[in-house]
Design an enzyme around this catalytic site. Structure first.
Site, PDB file in Angstrom:
ATOM      1  N   ASP A 220      54.211  19.372  38.378  1.00 35.37           N
ATOM      2  CA  ASP A 220      54.558  20.783  38.563  1.00 35.37           C
ATOM      3  C   ASP A 220      55.729  21.097  37.643  1.00 35.37           C
ATOM      4  O   ASP A 220      56.788  20.468  37.742  1.00 35.37           O
ATOM      5  CB  ASP A 220      54.948  21.058  40.013  1.00 35.37           C
ATOM      6  CG  ASP A 220      53.761  20.994  40.963  1.00 35.37           C
ATOM      7  OD1 ASP A 220      52.616  21.155  40.502  1.00 35.37           O
ATOM      8  OD2 ASP A 220      53.981  20.779  42.168  1.00 35.37           O
TER       9      ASP A 220
ATOM     10  N   ASP B  20      44.815  27.617  46.530  1.00 35.12           N
ATOM     11  CA  ASP B  20      45.947  27.358  47.416  1.00 35.12           C
ATOM     12  C   ASP B  20      45.632  27.974  48.770  1.00 35.12           C
ATOM     13  O   ASP B  20      45.273  29.154  48.854  1.00 35.12           O
ATOM     14  CB  ASP B  20      47.226  27.980  46.860  1.00 35.12           C
ATOM     15  CG  ASP B  20      47.699  27.285  45.596  1.00 35.12           C
ATOM     16  OD1 ASP B  20      47.218  26.174  45.309  1.00 35.12           O
ATOM     17  OD2 ASP B  20      48.549  27.849  44.893  1.00 35.12           O
TER      18      ASP B  20
END
Length: 261
Positions: free
Chosen positions: A11, A130
């Site tokens: 990330d 998500d």
């Protein structure tokens, strides 16, 4: 039986690898290019790079990081964050990505998946999803709310979209793979949301990469054995030296999970 893929995830925020809890309270985890190089040499099956603030900030994915990482790795590289159209995807693929991952833009305009598949092929198109569980228990649908809801913009925006319905039609829209992250489990190290994964795995024929919540090697095994995932994505256990790729491969094999040599 096809071998499961072990996939570290980087990330990226501000050019650095970060890791947080539920997408918040980010802490530095290192240089993305150095980590990418290390994971490639350690035998990871694939690598995912997600520019987690690109979409919320309304900007493109950092091409320089992708290009530098692509020069150092010799495994498939999936890149996501800030991809809104064909031109964005084209830039990333030319920079060295093998696959591109789209989430928010696909929810806002589902035709994007077909456009990307038409130009680059479905094998390049990963639909990232998500997911956040409803605050309501068991009877969420009776209250007009999906039990598993798609969220976008780095988890900041609720959509009202049912994650099971969204993923079950993904192949028809042009996706070649799913990357499913439980926002509730992200960074908690409490394990994948196995119920979510199993429900999606049974509703689609697409390869499924599990993400969100890995805190130990047993969680990886459960992602395959109970969640039905084809790819096992993790970050914290690898970034902070708790376990190596070799540890994961050895443990999975000991549990009867098919792994690559």
């Amino acid at each position: 039986m096809q071998a499961v893929r072990i996939i570290p995830c980087l990330d990226i925020d501000g050019g650095r690898v970060v890791k947080g809890v539920n997408y918040l309270d980010l802490r530095d985890a290192g240089d993305p290019v150095e980590l990418a190089k290390a994971y490639s040499r350690a035998g990871a099956d694939e690598l995912v790079i997600l520019d987690i603030t690109a979409t919320p900030d309304g900007r493109d994915t950092t091409l320089a990081v992708v290009a530098r990482a692509a020069e150092e790795v010799f495994i498939p590289l999936t890149v996501g964050g800030g991809i809104r159209n064909r031109a964005d995807a084209r830039r990333l693929l030319r920079a060295g990505a093998d696959k591109i991952s789209v989430n928010s833009a696909a929810v806002e305009r589902p035709a994007l998946l077909a456009e990307l598949a038409e130009e680059f092929g479905t094998q390049c198109v990963v639909l990232a999803v998500d997911v956040k569980r409803s605050v309501l228990d068991g009877d969420a649908r009776e209250h007009g709310c999906p039990r598993f809801e798609v969220v976008t913009h780095g988890g900041r925006r609720r959509t009202g979209v049912d994650a099971l319905e969204w993923t079950s039609g993904a192949s028809q829209r042009g996706a070649g793979e799913l990357l499913v992250t439980s926002m509730d489990r992200d960074g908690t190290e409490s394990g994948y949301d196995l119920e979510l994964l199993a429900a999606i795995a049974s509703a689609t024929e697409l390869p499924l990469v599990a993400s969100g919540g890995v805190g130990n090697l047993e969680h990886l095994a459960a992602g395959f054995l109970e969640g039905g995932a084809d790819g096992l994505l993790a970050a914290s256990i690898f970034h902070f030296g708790r376990h190596s790729i070799a540890d994961a491969r050895s443990y999975l094999a000991s549990r009867g999970v098919p792994v690559r040599p």
